[in-house]
Design a protein around this motif. Structure first.
Motif, PDB file in Angstrom:
ATOM      1  N   GLN A 182       0.817  -1.223   0.000  1.00  0.00           N
ATOM      2  CA  GLN A 182       0.000   0.000   0.000  1.00  0.00           C
ATOM      3  C   GLN A 182       0.849   1.271   0.000  1.00  0.00           C
ATOM      4  N   TYR A 183       2.010   1.199   0.639  1.00  0.00           N
ATOM      5  CA  TYR A 183       2.859   2.389   0.670  1.00  0.00           C
ATOM      6  C   TYR A 183       3.266   2.783  -0.743  1.00  0.00           C
ATOM      7  N   GLU A 185       1.596   1.923  -3.446  1.00  0.00           N
ATOM      8  CA  GLU A 185       0.397   2.341  -4.179  1.00  0.00           C
ATOM      9  C   GLU A 185       0.036   3.780  -3.823  1.00  0.00           C
ATOM     10  N   ALA A 186       0.117   4.096  -2.528  1.00  0.00           N
ATOM     11  CA  ALA A 186      -0.158   5.471  -2.112  1.00  0.00           C
ATOM     12  C   ALA A 186       0.813   6.418  -2.803  1.00  0.00           C
ATOM     13  N   ALA A 187       2.074   6.017  -2.860  1.00  0.00           N
ATOM     14  CA  ALA A 187       3.081   6.867  -3.491  1.00  0.00           C
ATOM     15  C   ALA A 187       2.829   6.990  -4.988  1.00  0.00           C
ATOM     16  N   ALA A 192       4.810   9.659  -7.340  1.00  0.00           N
ATOM     17  CA  ALA A 192       6.226   9.388  -7.101  1.00  0.00           C
ATOM     18  C   ALA A 192       6.825   8.574  -8.238  1.00  0.00           C
ATOM     19  N   GLN A 196      11.989   7.949  -6.548  1.00  0.00           N
ATOM     20  CA  GLN A 196      11.453   8.598  -5.335  1.00  0.00           C
ATOM     21  C   GLN A 196      10.838   7.575  -4.390  1.00  0.00           C
ATOM     22  N   PHE A 200      12.362   7.443  -0.754  1.00  0.00           N
ATOM     23  CA  PHE A 200      11.550   7.937   0.372  1.00  0.00           C
ATOM     24  C   PHE A 200      10.752   6.855   1.087  1.00  0.00           C
ATOM     25  N   ILE A 201      10.606   5.697   0.449  1.00  0.00           N
ATOM     26  CA  ILE A 201       9.835   4.642   1.110  1.00  0.00           C
ATOM     27  C   ILE A 201      10.705   3.414   1.371  1.00  0.00           C
ATOM     28  N   PRO A 204      14.027   4.108   3.841  1.00  0.00           N
ATOM     29  CA  PRO A 204      13.717   4.253   5.283  1.00  0.00           C
ATOM     30  C   PRO A 204      13.047   3.018   5.877  1.00  0.00           C
ATOM     31  N   MET A 205      12.211   2.349   5.066  1.00  0.00           N
ATOM     32  CA  MET A 205      11.478   1.206   5.607  1.00  0.00           C
ATOM     33  C   MET A 205      12.374   0.001   5.841  1.00  0.00           C
TER      34      MET A 205
END
Lengths: 286, 368
Positions: A182-183, A185-187, A192, A196, A200-201, A204-205
């Protein structure tokens, strides 16, 4: 509980306790004791106080070996992380033959270090090495992969990376698969780009995995031994003499057991220090 | 200008089995449309196709005047609120809301202004420095909505956004979503399996079943004029009571349940003509719980049915009475002051102007 029952648990843990005492606790304690002594295995131990420690700080070859090891790490760790992460990213997609590639990348990890090293010796030889033959075939000059003091350690770093990268690919794959889709998909909806999303995801994750990989490859890298021992014997001009190799030499070539233990003890503290710094600056709370 | 038009949309994952059969829907600009249906009906898939998270196997999708089939999600100018919110755990609320704006390269001042405007609207200004794990479900939900509205998209998509909230908060948030829709006056498409949410939020509702549109209409039309038995049973709580029976014409046209427990003279129901072609055939009678009363109607025709009370649920404002008709459980919504007890024999009165009849074979509603 009868008297006998009371002893059964102790009996069950006894093998482990025995193993721990003989092979872990005793050597650790003994090596600390050794650092205050001079001992060549044959003659009796002689107490020398802090002499081994003062010698260590003046031992230029030891510091050279530390420097060599750090030079190795500077290349090895970033290379390992970048390549392992890149391969894991590729393998994380649904590509054909993904499991074949996974196995292929992992294969060098389980092959004996000696075998891998001898194989790479054939690759990196100056006159007959396969790499240089390819270079000459396309009219490029030969590279002294293992014969130039400035190059040799980096060649070894590349080789060790090649050998170990499969293990870290697996670790990164596990890390990547823990990031919920989902992260991304949201991006996607936020507009993004792939880069990116990665920056950004993903990064860090998977920080916990990155930190694990950094620490594991730091500890593994600090114990560099087999490869230079077989390939270059620390040469040319001590440029590939690793710290562990030097400690080994002090113990089993010169029989300076006390001094070797001191070097080992100091080296362990150094690793601890480096990992503590990494923990401070690499690890992030999610 | 952001109407959304789906033309013969279909989706298949593998081979021939289609999860979305052939869906055509027009969503007007500024309209709030709810996709509702039981799990597995394809409502989320449909929403994800509009978002661009799923490819479209067949048919065409338009947003505004632009055909979107092959436009990537990032360029559709759509915002989506996910069921589990999908807030980035390593970012603060501010960073979460600012993320999309930052990616678009908006100046920092404008980002801050837009985020604080949205935060004010949603009353989450005091949460901007928190991380998602330090917030309650309701707060996260607001942030997820905030992240959607800062971008000022053409269309908002909601994928069961209330399903992780407790009942009380769900009710409150429903009202706030209505308010938000009025204030933003944007096109919104909302997926839920909860028909109460659908009825209260939607300007129009799409009822889906097995990847097909059953009915696309306003909440009241769905409730009063369901086109088939599925819609009739799905919309409304408690669900509509159903009873199958035959149409007979020995004498006046009648509806007869299998064991003649229920016999209804159809001449008084308004269905007299419509059911003539069904003579000798089986149809399904539908009646809602609130169309059953404990006393005769004075202003309309009714059917008197003696029943035995099987169970009672006293809700305070009303009493739900359960009884068996032809061994099927029926529910009546009666006024609360009834002094009813279990096992009691009573007469119940069915409002015969509120009957629904369905073809037993096709399940389609028979129009009076």
């Amino acid at each position: 509980m009868t008297r006998r029952d009371k002893w059964i648990p102790y009996g069950l843990v006894a093998p482990y306790i025995l193993h721990f005492a003989v092979f872990v606790a005793f050597p650790v304690v003994f090596s600390v004791v050794l650092t205050f002594h001079s001992w060549n295995i044959i003659s009796p131990m002689e107490f020398v106080g802090l002499a081994n420690y003062t010698r260590l700080f003046k031992d230029r070859l030891f510091w050279q070996a530390i420097y060599n090891t750090l030079r190795f790490l500077i290349i090895h760790i970033p290379l390992q992380i970048v390549i392992a992460l890149a391969l894991a990213e590729l393998l994380n997609r649904t590509i054909r033959g993904a499991s074949f590639f996974r196995a292929a990348f992992f294969l060098p990890v389980i092959v004996s270090g000696v075998v891998v090293t001898i194989l790479w010796q054939q690759l990196l030889g100056y006159n007959m090495g396969m790499l240089n033959r390819i270079l000459t075939a396309i009219s490029l000059p030969r590279v002294p992969w293992l014969d130039d003091p400035t190059v040799a350690m980096y060649s070894i770093a590349v080789m060790v990376t090649w050998k170990n990268v499969g293990l870290y690919v697996i670790l990164f794959l596990v890390g990547l698969q823990t990031v919920p889709v989902q992260y991304y998909e949201a991006a996607d909806l936020e507009g993004a780009t792939s880069w990116q999303k990665f920056r950004f995801i993903t990064l860090p994750m998977i920080n916990p995995t990155i930190f694990t990989v950094v620490v594991l490859s730091t500890i593994g890298g600090f114990s560099l031994f087999i490869e230079p021992y077989i390939m270059t014997e620390g040469g040319p001009m001590n440029s590939t003499l690793s710290a562990v190799m030097y400690i080994y030499r002090q113990a089993f070539q010169y029989y300076h057991m006390g001094y070797s233990a001191t070097l080992g003890f100091f080296f362990a503290l150094l690793i601890l220090f480096v990992v503590a710094i990494q923990k401070r600056y690499v690890e992030q709370e999610i | 200008m952001a109407e959304v038009r789906l033309k013969h949309i279909a989706k298949a994952y593998t081979g021939d089995s289609r999860v979305i059969q052939d869906v055509s829907i027009d969503v007007n600009d500024k309209e709030f449309v709810v996709l509702v249906g039981p799990s597995g009906c394809g409502k989320s898939t449909l929403l994800r196709m509009i978002a661009g998270l799923e490819t479209i196997t067949d048919g065409e999708l338009f947003i505004g005047d632009r055909r979107m089939n092959d436009v990537p999600a990032s360029e559709r100018d759509i915002a989506m609120v996910f069921q589990n919110y999908a807030l980035y755990p390593h970012m603060t609320v501010f960073e979460n809301m600012a993320f999309g704006l930052k990616l678009r390269g908006l100046p920092k001042d404008e980002i801050r202004e837009r985020v604080s405007k949205a935060a004010r609207l949603l009353e989450i200004e005091n949460l901007l420095d928190r991380k998602p794990k330090d917030m309650s479900g309701g707060q996260r939900q607001r942030v997820a909505i905030g992240r959607a509205i800062v971008r000022n998209p053409q269309v908002f998509l909601f994928d069961e956004p209330l399903s992780n909230l407790d009942a009380k908060l769900r009710g409150q948030t429903r009202i706030e979503l209505q308010k938000l829709h009025r204030e933003l006056s944007a096109t919104m498409i909302y997926v839920t399996h909860d028909q109460v949410e659908a009825m209260t939020l939607g300007d129009r509702i799409v009822v889906l079943r097995n990847g097909d549109v059953m009915q696309y209409d306003t909440p009241l039309n769905l409730y009063n004029h369901p086109v088939n038995q599925f819609v009739a049973g799905f919309i409304g709580t408690p669900p509509m009571n159903f009873l199958s029976g035959r149409i007979t014409d020995a004498g006046p046209l009648r509806f007869e349940s299998p064991n003649q427990e229920v016999m209804i003279d159809l001449a008084e129901t308004g269905y007299g003509n419509a059911l003539k072609p069904y003579r000798g055939k089986t149809v399904v009678l539908g009646i809602r719980a609130e169309s059953i009363s404990h006393q005769p109607f004075t202003d309309r025709t009714f059917h008197r049915q003696p029943v035995v009370v099987e169970a009672l649920e006293n809700m305070g404002s009303e009493t739900l009475a359960y009884f068996l008709v032809e061994n099927q459980r029926f529910i009546a919504r009666l006024s609360a002051e009834q002094n009813l007890s279990f096992g009691q024999r009573i007469d119940l009165f069915w409002d015969s102007t509120k009957f629904h009849f369905f073809d037993a074979q096709t399940e389609q509603a028979i129009q009076p």
